[in-house]
Design a protein around this motif. Structure first.
Motif, short mmCIF file in Angstrom:
data_model
loop_
_atom_site.label_atom_id
_atom_site.label_comp_id
_atom_site.label_asym_id
_atom_site.label_seq_id
_atom_site.Cartn_x
_atom_site.Cartn_y
_atom_site.Cartn_z
N GLY A 151 0.80 -1.22 0.00
CA GLY A 151 0.00 0.00 0.00
C GLY A 151 0.83 1.27 0.00
O GLY A 151 1.83 1.39 -0.71
N VAL A 152 0.42 2.23 0.84
CA VAL A 152 1.08 3.53 0.89
C VAL A 152 2.46 3.45 1.53
O VAL A 152 3.22 4.42 1.46
CB VAL A 152 0.22 4.58 1.62
N ASP A 153 2.81 2.31 2.11
CA ASP A 153 4.15 2.12 2.69
C ASP A 153 5.18 1.76 1.62
O ASP A 153 6.34 1.49 1.93
CB ASP A 153 4.12 1.02 3.75
N PHE A 154 4.76 1.77 0.34
CA PHE A 154 5.65 1.33 -0.73
C PHE A 154 7.01 2.03 -0.75
O PHE A 154 8.05 1.36 -0.76
CB PHE A 154 4.98 1.46 -2.10
N PRO A 155 7.08 3.38 -0.73
CA PRO A 155 8.41 4.02 -0.79
C PRO A 155 9.32 3.59 0.37
O PRO A 155 10.49 3.25 0.15
CB PRO A 155 8.10 5.51 -0.74
N ALA A 156 8.79 3.57 1.58
CA ALA A 156 9.61 3.20 2.74
C ALA A 156 10.02 1.73 2.67
O ALA A 156 11.17 1.38 2.96
CB ALA A 156 8.84 3.47 4.03
N GLU A 157 9.10 0.86 2.27
CA GLU A 157 9.41 -0.57 2.20
C GLU A 157 10.42 -0.85 1.08
O GLU A 157 11.32 -1.68 1.23
CB GLU A 157 8.14 -1.38 2.01
N ALA A 158 10.29 -0.15 -0.05
CA ALA A 158 11.25 -0.31 -1.15
C ALA A 158 12.65 0.08 -0.68
O ALA A 158 13.64 -0.59 -1.01
CB ALA A 158 10.83 0.52 -2.35
N ARG A 159 12.74 1.14 0.12
CA ARG A 159 14.05 1.55 0.65
C ARG A 159 14.59 0.51 1.62
O ARG A 159 15.78 0.19 1.60
CB ARG A 159 13.93 2.90 1.36
N ARG A 160 13.74 -0.03 2.50
CA ARG A 160 14.20 -1.05 3.45
C ARG A 160 14.72 -2.29 2.72
O ARG A 160 15.74 -2.86 3.11
CB ARG A 160 13.08 -1.42 4.42
N ILE A 161 14.03 -2.69 1.65
CA ILE A 161 14.48 -3.84 0.87
C ILE A 161 15.80 -3.50 0.17
O ILE A 161 16.75 -4.30 0.21
CB ILE A 161 13.41 -4.26 -0.16
N HIS A 162 15.89 -2.33 -0.42
CA HIS A 162 17.10 -1.91 -1.13
C HIS A 162 18.31 -1.88 -0.20
O HIS A 162 19.41 -2.27 -0.58
CB HIS A 162 16.87 -0.53 -1.76
N HIS A 163 18.12 -1.42 1.03
CA HIS A 163 19.21 -1.32 2.00
C HIS A 163 19.38 -2.61 2.81
O HIS A 163 20.15 -2.62 3.77
CB HIS A 163 18.99 -0.12 2.93
#
Length: 142
Positions: free
Chosen positions: A91-103
């Motif tokens: 959902g709306v947590d996409f940007p934060a979750e994408a960053r957590r996965i990336h890092h």
């Protein structure tokens, strides 16, 4: 509580909340489930694939192998179904979750969600690969 993405025979997608996977199967077997759009009772789960890094967790015995080239989507509807079956909706947590996965703060997995144009641009500038998807919004998707 567990949330399943469900689909009826007429391909209407919606979410269902259940106490367990067994609760879903029991309700389905008793004919208690129906599509909120067309009232069809032929309901199936659209399972969400959660894929972790090999060193983070052992492979599950019932894990689905990657789709063979012949099984890849041939049209827009098949592509949307493929994406829904193989991603987790954050959902709306996409940007934060994408960053957590990336890092590598959380296990690698395929996700989808909502981001503004500005958020998408910032993710791309940070080197995080994202792309808009042709999945029409649905009032039950959060």
């Amino acid at each position: 509580m567990i949330v399943f993405e469900l689909i009826c025979a007429d391909r209407h997608r919606f979410e269902g909340w259940f106490g367990s996977a067994e609760d879903f199967e029991g309700q389905k077997a008793r004919g208690l489930l129906s599509c909120p759009v067309c009232s069809d009772s032929s309901i199936e789960k659209l399972l969400t694939a959660k894929i972790g890094r090999p060193d983070a967790e052992p492979p599950r015995e019932n894990a689905q192998p990657p789709a063979a080239p012949a099984e890849r989507p041939r049209n827009l509807h098949e592509m949307i179904d493929y994406i829904l079956l193989n991603t987790e909706n954050v959902g709306v947590d996409f940007p934060a979750e994408a960053r957590r996965i990336h890092h590598r703060e959380v296990p690698q997995r395929n996700i989808r969600g909502v981001a503004t144009g500005d958020e998408t641009q910032k993710l791309l500038e940070e080197g995080i690969a994202v792309m808009p998807l042709p999945i029409p919004p649905h009032k039950d998707w959060h």
